[in-house]
Design an enzyme around this catalytic site. Structure first.
Site, PDB file in Angstrom:
ATOM      1  N   SER A   1       1.532   6.196 -26.307  1.00  0.00           N
ATOM      2  CA  SER A   1       1.062   6.320 -27.105  1.00  0.00           C
ATOM      3  C   SER A   1       1.632   5.485 -28.391  1.00  0.00           C
ATOM      4  CB  SER A   1       0.736   7.985 -28.638  1.00  0.00           C
ATOM      5  OG  SER A   1       0.511   6.887 -29.359  1.00  0.00           O
TER       6      SER A   1
ATOM      7  N   TYR B   1       0.986  16.212 -33.092  1.00  0.00           N
ATOM      8  CA  TYR B   1       0.272  15.011 -32.160  1.00  0.00           C
ATOM      9  C   TYR B   1       1.394  13.637 -31.312  1.00  0.00           C
ATOM     10  CZ  TYR B   1      -2.519  11.202 -30.120  1.00  0.00           C
ATOM     11  OH  TYR B   1      -2.869   9.918 -28.965  1.00  0.00           O
TER      12      TYR B   1
HETATM   13  O1  NJP Z   1      -9.861  10.004 -26.188  1.00  0.00           O
HETATM   14  P1  NJP Z   1     -11.382  10.723 -26.321  1.00  0.00           P
HETATM   15  P2  NJP Z   1      -9.275   8.419 -26.165  1.00  0.00           P
HETATM   16  N1  NJP Z   1      -8.926  18.403 -19.298  1.00  0.00           N
HETATM   17  O2  NJP Z   1     -11.463  12.006 -26.873  1.00  0.00           O
HETATM   18  C1  NJP Z   1     -10.387  14.424 -21.823  1.00  0.00           C
HETATM   19  C2  NJP Z   1      -4.108   8.607 -26.212  1.00  0.00           C
HETATM   20  N2  NJP Z   1      -4.723   7.492 -27.407  1.00  0.00           N
HETATM   21  O3  NJP Z   1      -9.642   7.353 -25.376  1.00  0.00           O
HETATM   22  O4  NJP Z   1     -12.916  17.472 -20.551  1.00  0.00           O
HETATM   23  C3  NJP Z   1      -9.442  17.460 -18.211  1.00  0.00           C
HETATM   24  O5  NJP Z   1     -12.264   9.748 -26.181  1.00  0.00           O
HETATM   25  C4  NJP Z   1     -12.208  14.528 -22.066  1.00  0.00           C
HETATM   26  O6  NJP Z   1     -13.112  15.022 -21.860  1.00  0.00           O
HETATM   27  P3  NJP Z   1     -13.247  16.337 -21.627  1.00  0.00           P
HETATM   28  C5  NJP Z   1      -4.604   9.886 -25.994  1.00  0.00           C
HETATM   29  O7  NJP Z   1      -3.916  10.480 -26.833  1.00  0.00           O
HETATM   30  C6  NJP Z   1      -5.693   7.575 -27.739  1.00  0.00           C
HETATM   31  O8  NJP Z   1      -8.906   8.248 -26.805  1.00  0.00           O
HETATM   32  O9  NJP Z   1     -14.451  16.637 -21.313  1.00  0.00           O
HETATM   33  N3  NJP Z   1      -9.990  16.241 -19.500  1.00  0.00           N
HETATM   34  C7  NJP Z   1     -11.840  12.703 -22.090  1.00  0.00           C
HETATM   35  O10 NJP Z   1     -12.820  12.374 -21.286  1.00  0.00           O
HETATM   36  C8  NJP Z   1      -4.861  10.206 -24.452  1.00  0.00           C
HETATM   37  O11 NJP Z   1      -3.257  10.612 -24.094  1.00  0.00           O
HETATM   38  C9  NJP Z   1      -6.073   6.582 -29.549  1.00  0.00           C
HETATM   39  O12 NJP Z   1     -13.113  16.952 -23.004  1.00  0.00           O
HETATM   40  C10 NJP Z   1      -9.504  16.674 -20.915  1.00  0.00           C
HETATM   41  C11 NJP Z   1     -10.504  12.286 -22.431  1.00  0.00           C
HETATM   42  O13 NJP Z   1      -9.956  13.066 -22.371  1.00  0.00           O
HETATM   43  C12 NJP Z   1      -5.817   9.082 -24.396  1.00  0.00           C
HETATM   44  O14 NJP Z   1      -5.392   7.788 -24.676  1.00  0.00           O
HETATM   45  C13 NJP Z   1      -4.525   6.676 -29.335  1.00  0.00           C
HETATM   46  C14 NJP Z   1      -9.089  17.946 -21.095  1.00  0.00           C
HETATM   47  C15 NJP Z   1     -10.282  11.877 -24.093  1.00  0.00           C
HETATM   48  O15 NJP Z   1     -10.885  11.635 -24.400  1.00  0.00           O
HETATM   49  C16 NJP Z   1      -7.140   8.926 -24.187  1.00  0.00           C
HETATM   50  O16 NJP Z   1      -7.625   9.109 -25.139  1.00  0.00           O
HETATM   51  C17 NJP Z   1      -3.462   6.478 -28.848  1.00  0.00           C
HETATM   52  C18 NJP Z   1      -8.875  18.764 -20.491  1.00  0.00           C
HETATM   53  N4  NJP Z   1      -7.724  19.980 -20.994  1.00  0.00           N
HETATM   54  C19 NJP Z   1      -2.919   6.716 -27.979  1.00  0.00           C
HETATM   55  N5  NJP Z   1      -8.554  17.806 -22.644  1.00  0.00           N
HETATM   56  C20 NJP Z   1      -6.238   6.453 -29.830  1.00  0.00           C
HETATM   57  N6  NJP Z   1      -7.704   6.353 -29.273  1.00  0.00           N
HETATM   58  O17 NJP Z   1      -6.592   5.467 -30.858  1.00  0.00           O
HETATM   59  C21 NJP Z   1      -9.036  16.228 -22.755  1.00  0.00           C
HETATM   60  O18 NJP Z   1      -2.008   5.810 -29.080  1.00  0.00           O
HETATM   61  N7  NJP Z   1      -9.800  15.652 -21.524  1.00  0.00           N
END
Ligand code: NJP
Length: 235
Positions: free
Chosen positions: A137, A150
């Site tokens: 990030s 975070y």
């Molecule tokens: O988030 P979201 P993003 N084990 O919530 C999965 C970074 N980032 O795509 O497990 C396995 O739409 C969850 O699936 P589920 C951020 O820090 C973002 O925006 O079914 N999987 C879903 O597929 C992150 O590292 C922004 O709930 C797990 C996914 O993760 C990355 O980008 C800004 C899990 C999350 O999808 C993707 O974020 C920035 C687990 N224990 C950095 N827990 C931003 N969006 O603004 C969750 O600077 N997941």
């Protein structure tokens, strides 16, 4: 340019948002995508498009992390790329944060990255190549209010990847870190304040293109760090 055709890529957090966009783009380039997240239905829906492998798993669980790599190798017989994208966040003043929420954020963002890297690194070192891409990030590089948990987790994930880069580079293994600013995904629903995402956020496909760019760099070129954020975002 490195050809992604038939390369095997594990993408964590692939069920929605940035991870889904990465999985779709890598599959379009001909890669075999192993999609990982906890929600099986969303993964199956994605896998119907990518024709790879869907593994419902928790990246913060050591057995699950090992299982992801074992299953990938047994299905495809090779592994070339790991994209550590799964991440969670929530935002509040420090005094309103409870310890369980702190642990959840560190478990997924830091321990999840550690466990997946630990599971793939011996394989990558043995074959003398492999590419790990971490989605961290912009807040791995700067601090913000409401971001104690975070932000600290993203600094830690960044340090983990930067240290690992030094460990594995002599073995031919690349580690690239991508630092996105705000991206228009479900992730931001829990953030305080309201922004016009259309004007102020990146799209998941922007981050996916950055991942493709670092992966397709020629074999002798390493892109260590790539920062991207919308032109409207304060820095
Ligand atoms: O988030 P979201 P993003 N084990 O919530 C999965 C970074 N980032 O795509 O497990 C396995 O739409 C969850 O699936 P589920 C951020 O820090 C973002 O925006 O079914 N999987 C879903 O597929 C992150 O590292 C922004 O709930 C797990 C996914 O993760 C990355 O980008 C800004 C899990 C999350 O999808 C993707 O974020 C920035 C687990 N224990 C950095 N827990 C931003 N969006 O603004 C969750 O600077 N997941």
């Amino acid at each position: 340019m490195t050809d992604l055709t038939n390369q095997v890529a594990i993408v964590t957090g692939a069920s929605r948002g940035i991870g889904r966009a990465i999985a779709l783009l890598l599959a379009l380039q001909g890669a075999k995508v192993v999609a990982v997240a906890r929600t099986a239905e969303e993964l199956e829906e994605l896998n119907a498009k990518t024709q790879g492998l869907a593994i419902p798993a928790d990246v913060a669980d050591e057995d699950d992390a090992q299982h992801i790599v074992t299953e990938t190798l047994s299905r495809f017989g090779r592994l070339d790329i790991l994209v550590c994208n799964a991440g969670v966040g929530s935002f509040n003043l420090l005094e309103h944060f409870d310890a369980a929420e702190w642990d959840r954020i560190f478990d997924v963002n830091v321990k999840g990255t550690f466990l997946l890297c630990k599971a793939v690194v011996p394989h990558f070192k043995a074959q003398g190549r492999g590419h790990i891409v971490g989605i961290t990030s912009d807040v791995s590089k700067r601090t913000f209010e409401h971001g104690t948990a975070y932000g600290a987790s993203k600094f830690a994930q960044d340090a983990l990847l930067a240290s690992l880069r030094k460990e594995v580079r002599p073995h031919g293994v690349k580690v690239s870190t991508i630092y996105p600013g705000l991206v228009d995904t479900y992730f931001n629903d829990s953030r305080p304040g309201s922004l016009d995402a259309e004007k102020t956020h990146l799209k998941p496909s922007d981050v996916a293109q950055a991942v493709r760019y670092v992966l397709e760099a020629p074999a002798h070129v390493v892109i260590d760090e790539l920062m991207l954020h919308p032109i409207t975002q304060e820095w």
